[in-house]
Design a protein around this motif. Structure first.
Motif, PDB file in Angstrom:
ATOM      1  N   LEU A  98       0.809  -1.216   0.000  1.00 29.79           N
ATOM      2  CA  LEU A  98       0.000   0.000   0.000  1.00 29.79           C
ATOM      3  C   LEU A  98       0.845   1.270   0.000  1.00 29.79           C
ATOM      4  O   LEU A  98       0.306   2.362   0.067  1.00 29.79           O
TER       5      LEU A  98
ATOM      6  N   SER B  55      -2.490   5.986   2.123  1.00 28.54           N
ATOM      7  CA  SER B  55      -1.927   4.929   1.281  1.00 28.54           C
ATOM      8  C   SER B  55      -1.581   5.543  -0.073  1.00 28.54           C
ATOM      9  O   SER B  55      -2.395   6.256  -0.660  1.00 28.54           O
TER      10      SER B  55
ATOM     11  N   THR C  71      -3.999   2.558  -3.938  1.00 25.24           N
ATOM     12  CA  THR C  71      -5.198   1.780  -3.642  1.00 25.24           C
ATOM     13  C   THR C  71      -5.692   1.124  -4.930  1.00 25.24           C
ATOM     14  O   THR C  71      -5.359   1.567  -6.031  1.00 25.24           O
ATOM     15  N   LYS C  72      -6.481   0.085  -4.773  1.00 26.48           N
ATOM     16  CA  LYS C  72      -6.979  -0.671  -5.917  1.00 26.48           C
ATOM     17  C   LYS C  72      -8.499  -0.776  -5.872  1.00 26.48           C
ATOM     18  O   LYS C  72      -9.092  -0.887  -4.796  1.00 26.48           O
TER      19      LYS C  72
ATOM     20  N   GLU D 184     -11.638  -2.803  -5.864  1.00 29.64           N
ATOM     21  CA  GLU D 184     -11.790  -4.157  -5.341  1.00 29.64           C
ATOM     22  C   GLU D 184     -12.301  -5.141  -6.383  1.00 29.64           C
ATOM     23  O   GLU D 184     -12.111  -6.351  -6.245  1.00 29.64           O
TER      24      GLU D 184
ATOM     25  N   GLY E 263      -5.267   7.001  -1.258  1.00 27.16           N
ATOM     26  CA  GLY E 263      -6.499   6.834  -0.494  1.00 27.16           C
ATOM     27  C   GLY E 263      -6.165   6.885   0.982  1.00 27.16           C
ATOM     28  O   GLY E 263      -4.993   6.972   1.373  1.00 27.16           O
TER      29      GLY E 263
ATOM     30  N   LEU F  60      -6.655   4.961   4.718  1.00 28.17           N
ATOM     31  CA  LEU F  60      -6.959   3.685   5.349  1.00 28.17           C
ATOM     32  C   LEU F  60      -7.205   3.886   6.838  1.00 28.17           C
ATOM     33  O   LEU F  60      -6.716   4.846   7.442  1.00 28.17           O
TER      34      LEU F  60
ATOM     35  N   ASN G 236     -11.433   8.298  -1.302  1.00 28.86           N
ATOM     36  CA  ASN G 236     -12.061   7.807  -2.530  1.00 28.86           C
ATOM     37  C   ASN G 236     -13.565   7.640  -2.372  1.00 28.86           C
ATOM     38  O   ASN G 236     -14.103   7.659  -1.262  1.00 28.86           O
TER      39      ASN G 236
ATOM     40  N   GLN H  32     -10.056   0.467   3.665  1.00 33.49           N
ATOM     41  CA  GLN H  32     -10.066   1.792   3.053  1.00 33.49           C
ATOM     42  C   GLN H  32     -11.319   2.563   3.466  1.00 33.49           C
ATOM     43  O   GLN H  32     -12.423   2.025   3.480  1.00 33.49           O
TER      44      GLN H  32
END
Length: 597
Positions: free
Chosen positions: A95, A141, A144-145, A147, A156, A158, A327, A366
């Motif tokens: 991250l 972070s 971020t991805k 999901e 993002g 966390l 986000n 997140q």
């Protein structure tokens, strides 16, 4: 003692009962890692202290007082992590970017932003606690991805520790935000007059801070975490070869329109013969106030600016440092807003931006907020991403019905004159509607306004029987024949939208399914394929729902009756409930819902 007290009094009592020094008491604050902290300070071994704490809590038995305060501190701390442990965990989970954050400039930019917020605004963002202050609940972070798609969604925030529903997540002083007021202060009130559009003013200040002042800017640490255009990728910045992947989608027309508008605004305010670059070149140097930088500024504004609604002066647009790292989730109920700063009893006259958690979060999860109820078309156009699961997704369907006036009939062979054509045009003008209108179609519904529009346009002399069109309530079914024509026209409009796409939904599904081929496409192109596929899936569901509605209401037969002058409307088979009379409707609007049937 009041059970909820966490302050100097409770701290002093705890120090007296435990017979320790103030410096040792610091280590009992939430999330400071009690046992590890004291071990580092060489006061007591972590094991012996932990035993003493737990023994003391057991003896307290939940009876309140300072023992309950210590218990609350332990619970707030979650796991007994030492300072820096959370960041180590983030590295292990990837991250902090590639190579576990080593040599990652985003990490130093994050640290610089946090230091700036703490120094200039007194914002408490520490992973450790202080007197009466729990550790800050969030951490930045750098990566971020999504999901579902596993696409990057940039920075993002966390959860550093467990967060409860209703917890305060952040407080940012309003004087650290970039607003129209700060823009006018920075660039001059002669250049940016009082009534200037907020977006235009803030765009100018963003360019001024990032490109003109650079490292000399007060906002330099904030500018350092703002992404480049390529990291956001809203469609109004896409190249033509990427936009070609959206052929058939209503997003293309919206994108072209926004591109032209941004160019017009730039020329009018900055780049034209009478623009600020020509009039005030010392404040608006042309080498920095370029259209490319203007595009960057609006990319930041559209994707990050927040509408604060509870300010003393009313609504204002603002760029809010740190808060704009959060986000979007379509399922979040959290919104960023403003309030007067201070506690519940004493206000200091200043204002701050505030956010509360709308649900509980586990550590490392997140944090999300809602950017509003936005369709994927809006998200892709302004924010550069679309959601696979979006309950607010819709596709704009164009409904265009040219009234058959005598002129239209004369110009088109075989077209009969509609005796109500001119009256329909006049009625549309009176309510501010055009003859061509775009309406959003959702997966499970379409707007009432579209039905109202079509019910009007499908009226015949058999429906009116000499009554004026203004006598009818178009929020209700006019007649079975009218409603059948309305729903069939929606079917035709949806089918027409389908015909605009060069590929089928199955073609798009096959492209996505072939992962090796799909990864060869650029990020923008992958987003485009997913978006156009989701539009087609939504339109398919709309068609199925329309056909079912037509059958359930018995509108798939010939010889359906007309209104014949009745302005009360008809109750159709399959409709929920009965139609109200005009009198019932008026009584309900007065607050008297009376059923007189």
């Amino acid at each position: 003692m009041v059970r909820s007290t966490i302050g100097p009094i409770a701290t002093a009592l705890s120090m007296l009962q435990w017979n320790i020094s103030p410096s040792m008491a610091f280590s009992f604050a939430p999330n400071a890692g009690i046992t590890n902290k004291l071990h580092q300070q060489n006061y007591l071994s972590s094991n012996s202290l932990d035993r003493k704490i737990r023994t003391k809590l057991f003896m307290a038995g939940g009876e309140g007082g300072e023992d309950e305060w210590v218990k609350a501190l332990l619970e707030a701390g979650g796991s007994n992590q030492s300072p820096g442990q959370f960041e180590e965990d983030m590295k292990m989970k990837g991250l902090l970017g590639p190579n576990r954050g080593k040599g990652n400039p985003k990490l130093s930019a994050n640290s610089r932003l946090i230091q700036w917020l703490e120094t200039e605004g007194g914002v408490y963002l520490s992973e450790a606690s202080s007197w009466g202050e729990a550790p800050h609940p969030m951490a930045i972070s750098t990566e971020t991805k999504d999901e579902i798609t596993n696409e990057s969604s940039g920075r993002g925030l966390l959860a550093r520790r467990s967060i409860n529903d209703g917890d305060e997540l952040l407080k940012i002083p309003l004087n650290l935000c970039i607003t129209r007021k700060s823009a006018r202060d920075a660039l001059g009130r002669d250049a940016l007059p009082d009534g200037i559009n907020e977006y235009l003013a803030i765009a100018c200040q963003l360019i001024h801070e990032k490109y003109v002042l650079g490292e000399k800017s007060f906002y330099a640490p904030y500018m350092g975490v703002l992404p480049e255009v390529e990291e956001v990728n809203p469609t109004f910045t896409w190249k033509d070869e990427d936009l070609a992947f959206l052929e058939g989608s209503p997003v293309v027309a919206a994108t072209r329109s926004l591109q032209m508008k941004l160019r017009r605004e730039y020329d009018a305010l900055l780049g034209g013969e009478d623009g600020l670059i020509a009039k005030l070149p010392d404040r608006f140097p042309k080498e920095h106030f370029t259209f490319e930088n203007w595009e960057w500024a609006f990319t930041m504004l559209f994707s990050r600016a927040i509408r604060l609604r509870n300010l003393r002066v009313g609504e204002r647009l603002a760029m809010v440092p740190y808060a704009d790292l959060i986000n979007h989730s379509a399922f979040s109920q959290a919104f960023i807003d403003a309030r007067e700063s201070g506690d519940w009893l004493f206000k200091n006259g200043e204002e701050e931006v505030i956010l509360y958690a709308d649900r509980g979060y586990r550590q490392m999860e997140q944090i999300y907020i809602s950017y509003g109820q936005k369709s994927n078309a809006e998200l892709l156009l302004l924010y550069g991403f679309a959601l696979e699961r979006n309950p607010y997704n819709s596709v704009d369907v164009t409904v265009s019905i040219a009234p058959r006036t005598a002129e239209v009939a004369a110009a088109n062979e075989g077209v009969e004159v509609d005796p109500l054509a001119q009256e329909k045009i006049d009625f549309l003008e009176s309510v501010g509607r055009d003859q061509t209108v775009d309406f959003p179609c959702y997966a499970d519904r379409y707007p009432v306004e579209m039905l109202e529009y079509l019910r009007l346009m499908m009226m015949t002399p058999e429906d009116t029987r000499g009554k004026p069109l203004s006598d009818f309530d178009y929020s209700r079914t006019i007649s079975p024949a009218n409603e059948a024509a309305v729903l069939q026209s929606v079917v035709e409009a949806v089918n027409y939208q389908f015909s605009l796409y060069p590929q089928s939904e199955e073609d798009d599904a096959n492209i996505i399914k072939d992962k090796a081929l799909f990864r060869l496409l650029s990020y923008n192109q992958r987003m485009a394929v997913r978006h156009r596929r989701n539009e087609k899936r939504l339109l398919k569901r709309t068609l199925v729902a329309l056909e079912k509605q037509i059958r359930n209401k018995g509108l798939d037969v010939d010889g359906l009756k007309r209104a014949e002058g009745s302005t009360l409307g008809d109750v159709l088979r399959g409709d929920a409930g009965k139609q109200k009379t005009a009198l019932e409707d008026r009584l309900e609007k007065m607050g008297l819902p009376v059923d007189i049937r």
